[in-house]
Design a protein around this motif. Structure first.
Motif, mmCIF file in Angstrom:
data_model
loop_
_atom_site.group_PDB
_atom_site.id
_atom_site.type_symbol
_atom_site.label_atom_id
_atom_site.label_comp_id
_atom_site.label_asym_id
_atom_site.label_seq_id
_atom_site.Cartn_x
_atom_site.Cartn_y
_atom_site.Cartn_z
ATOM 1 N N CYS A 179 52.157 52.610 -62.538
ATOM 2 C CA CYS A 179 51.026 53.914 -62.223
ATOM 3 C C CYS A 179 50.880 54.330 -61.116
ATOM 4 O O CYS A 179 50.894 55.702 -60.903
ATOM 5 N N GLU B 255 54.179 56.037 -59.764
ATOM 6 C CA GLU B 255 54.120 57.486 -60.537
ATOM 7 C C GLU B 255 53.381 58.381 -60.001
ATOM 8 O O GLU B 255 53.722 59.889 -60.046
ATOM 9 N N TYR B 256 52.034 58.061 -59.710
ATOM 10 C CA TYR B 256 51.113 58.933 -59.062
ATOM 11 C C TYR B 256 51.656 59.310 -57.936
ATOM 12 O O TYR B 256 51.419 60.832 -57.595
ATOM 13 N N TYR C 266 44.078 49.569 -60.728
ATOM 14 C CA TYR C 266 44.544 51.057 -60.706
ATOM 15 C C TYR C 266 43.662 52.165 -61.146
ATOM 16 O O TYR C 266 43.540 52.966 -60.578
ATOM 17 N N ALA D 85 54.310 54.371 -67.614
ATOM 18 C CA ALA D 85 53.161 54.962 -66.448
ATOM 19 C C ALA D 85 53.003 56.357 -66.387
ATOM 20 O O ALA D 85 51.910 56.584 -65.926
ATOM 21 N N ASP E 110 49.258 57.657 -66.507
ATOM 22 C CA ASP E 110 48.630 58.106 -65.570
ATOM 23 C C ASP E 110 48.280 59.920 -65.816
ATOM 24 O O ASP E 110 47.075 60.007 -65.370
#
Length: 585
Positions: A288, A291-292, A375, A498, A502
């Protein structure tokens, strides 16, 4: 009868949103229903009977009830699928293509990274085996190295984790040829990082100019900014450039030289920055975070001017701090929460230049035990920075970014939710035998949109894979003696999950930050008012066991809280949110 048909048509259109169904009159409904070839059910009675009063016989009532139940089910399928089809037409056709707008950005970022890869390889083929340090091998001559300016590296430390020693070694073993000093700044000697970094510097004391600085407690700004400003105060009097680094990234041997070279070429540069390449550890939380960061990475892979700034790597003119130019010291010291957001706002307000060289990409190993709860805490801190600002213009820009990000995030998730509903509805039609209906072609059109969404998703994942592949290759070239990075550990199925998680959680976190106006960052709770830190709380029960990304121990076992689940963390946050706020005047 005509008046009755018109009335029923209007009522039906209002109750089920008939403009989506293309049903204009009750006769059209009668014709559509009578054409349905449903086995084992008698044909519907005349419309006049269906619309008659309660004086009908009980047998007719049972027949109407039996047919009505089946007819309602059919109408539900018609209404539902037509509605989902329209929604998918609006969402799946708009948002996947909007999401694909990021793909050209990733392609351009991959192009910039690949251009640098080719440059290094071509230089090596031409006989420059040290191309990862300097493009021109003549730059390594002693006469040129002796003229390099002094650089002070300021690293605010907090806690000690599994990757810190490796990261610190990569930083202090830089191959920069000019005068170089390192200042490791901590809150107190009680920090676990104090003894670890002291032992490391003791083993390199004959080769590295470095020292540990104790900054004390922050009272007017975040602890990180406080440590940075104390480090600036302690830097050498002859320092020309100051480089702020986070302790959770690995530095390449030639990074400091490359940043300094760009600053020397263009004195108009206000800040030079870079961006991390996340190395997921295999947990969903680590993917996550990867991907962020990926959509943001395209803003740093410009090979030149950018509007983005990452606080983990910032090189600036030392005199800007000595003379408080553009309010860099006062802007950070007086209520500053985020170093990079504050400095980026100052750069925009004073029309100053921010650049990101193509070699400024740094491996960022994530903790092997990075849980989903950690996270969530990290995401909370990222969204909270939008609540800090230094001016009205900065506030407007942050709110605009807030609204756009929330819209795009949930707009990205919505087509996938509706696709699942559409697939489920289509499967029910097939299983129940309604696939024999003449007008089920709209189901196939809905499935076509689902397929289009899958294609868009594949293209996006392919673009992310391509950029990650280029950055992995570039990092391997820039650090030839470091352990080789590879794409093998990346799980692209988890990356897709993710993406959904996210984007779904971002607006929730953003709204939570907006209404709470407070955040717990590494055991310290900061309260904002008018975009500035005005209250700082420190309590032992607020200290987490580990930091979010690096998994660093903050105070060992002392003051550590019990391990809590993600749901319990949300519950505590909600309880704190609902408590009445008492702000100091």
């Amino acid at each position: 009868m005509d008046e009755l048909c018109d009335c029923v048509s209007l009522d039906f259109r209002c109750s089920v949103n008939g403009d989506l169904l293309n049903f204009t009159t009750l006769r059209e409904i009668q014709r559509r229903i009578s054409n349905l070839r449903v086995p084992h059910f008698p044909p519907p009675p005349p419309l006049g009977v269906c619309a008659s009063s309660s004086s009908s016989s009980s047998s007719q009532g049972r027949g109407r009830e039996h047919l009505g139940e089946q007819g309602n089910n059919l109408n539900v399928y018609h209404i539902g699928l037509h509605g989902f089809d329209s929604l998918l037409s609006q969402q799946s056709l708009l948002h996947p293509f909007r999401r694909l707008r990021s793909d050209p950005g990733w392609l351009m970022a991959a192009y910039v990274r690949n251009r640098e890869i080719k440059r290094i390889k071509n230089s090596m083929k031409a006989g420059n085996s040290l191309a990862f340090l300097y493009q021109d091998i003549n730059e390594l001559e002693h006469s040129r190295q002796a003229k390099l300016p002094r650089v002070s590296v300021v690293m605010p430390l907090k806690g000690f984790g599994e990757h810190n020693l490796h990261n610190w070694r990569s930083q202090i073993t830089s191959l920069y040829g000019g005068p170089l000093e390192f200042l490791f700044v901590l809150e107190s000697t009680q920090d676990p990082a104090y003894h670890a970094v002291s032992r490391l510097l003791a083993t390199h004391q004959d080769h590295v100019e470095a020292k540990v600085v104790i900054a004390g407690l922050a009272t007017t700004c975040s602890q990180k900014i406080h440590n940075q400003l104390i480090g600036v105060d302690k830097m050498h009097i002859d320092t020309k450039y100051v480089l702020f680094l986070d302790d959770d990234v690995s530095l390449h041997p030639g990074t400091i030289g490359a940043l300094t070279s760009e600053m020397e070429k263009n004195p108009e540069i206000f800040i030079q920055t870079g961006y991390p390449l996340d190395l997921p550890s295999g947990t969903l939380g680590s993917y996550c975070i990867y991907e962020y960061h990926m959509p943001c990475s395209m803003g740093f892979a410009t090979g030149g001017t950018t509007f983005f700034l990452w606080g983990g790597c910032m090189m600036m003119h030392a005199d800007d701090f000595r003379q408080d130019r553009y309010g860099v010291v006062s802007g950070l010291r007086d209520g500053g929460y985020s170093d990079d957001m504050t400095l980026a706002a100052l750069a925009g307000a004073h029309k100053r230049l921010i650049t990101s060289p193509p070699v400024a990409v740094f491996p960022h190993p994530l903790a092997t035990d990075l849980s989903f709860g950690r996270y969530w805490n990290y995401l909370r801190k990222q969204t909270f920075v939008l609540e800090s600002y230094i001016s009205k213009v900065n506030w407007i820009m942050n709110k605009a970014l807030f609204a756009v990000h929330c819209y795009l995030s949930w707009g990205f998730v919505a087509p996938y939710v509706m696709s699942v509903i559409h697939i489920t509805s289509a499967l029910r039609i097939y299983i129940k035998g309604y696939h024999q209906l003449e007008d089920t072609t709209f189901a196939s059109s809905g499935m076509s949109l689902v397929i289009l969404l899958a294609i868009c998703t594949f293209i996006e994942l392919l673009s992310m894979w391509n950029l990650t592949r280029r950055e992995v290759t570039l990092c391997n070239l820039l650090s030839p003696e470091a352990p080789r990075l590879t794409l093998a550990p990346y799980n692209w199925g988890l990356i897709f999950v993710a993406m959904l998680v996210d984007n779904f959680l971002y607006p929730i976190s953003a709204f939570r930050s907006h209404f709470s106006q407070s955040i717990n960052w590494s055991g310290i709770r900061y309260h904002l008012r008018n975009g500035k830190v005005f209250k700082i709380e420190r309590r032992n029960d607020m200290v987490p066991a580990k930091t979010d990304l690096g998994g660093k121990h903050l105070y060992g076992k002392k003051g550590a809280t019990h391990k809590a689940s993600f749901l319990s963390s949300l519950g505590r946050n909600l309880a704190h949110w609902r408590q009445p706020k008492k702000f100091d005047v």
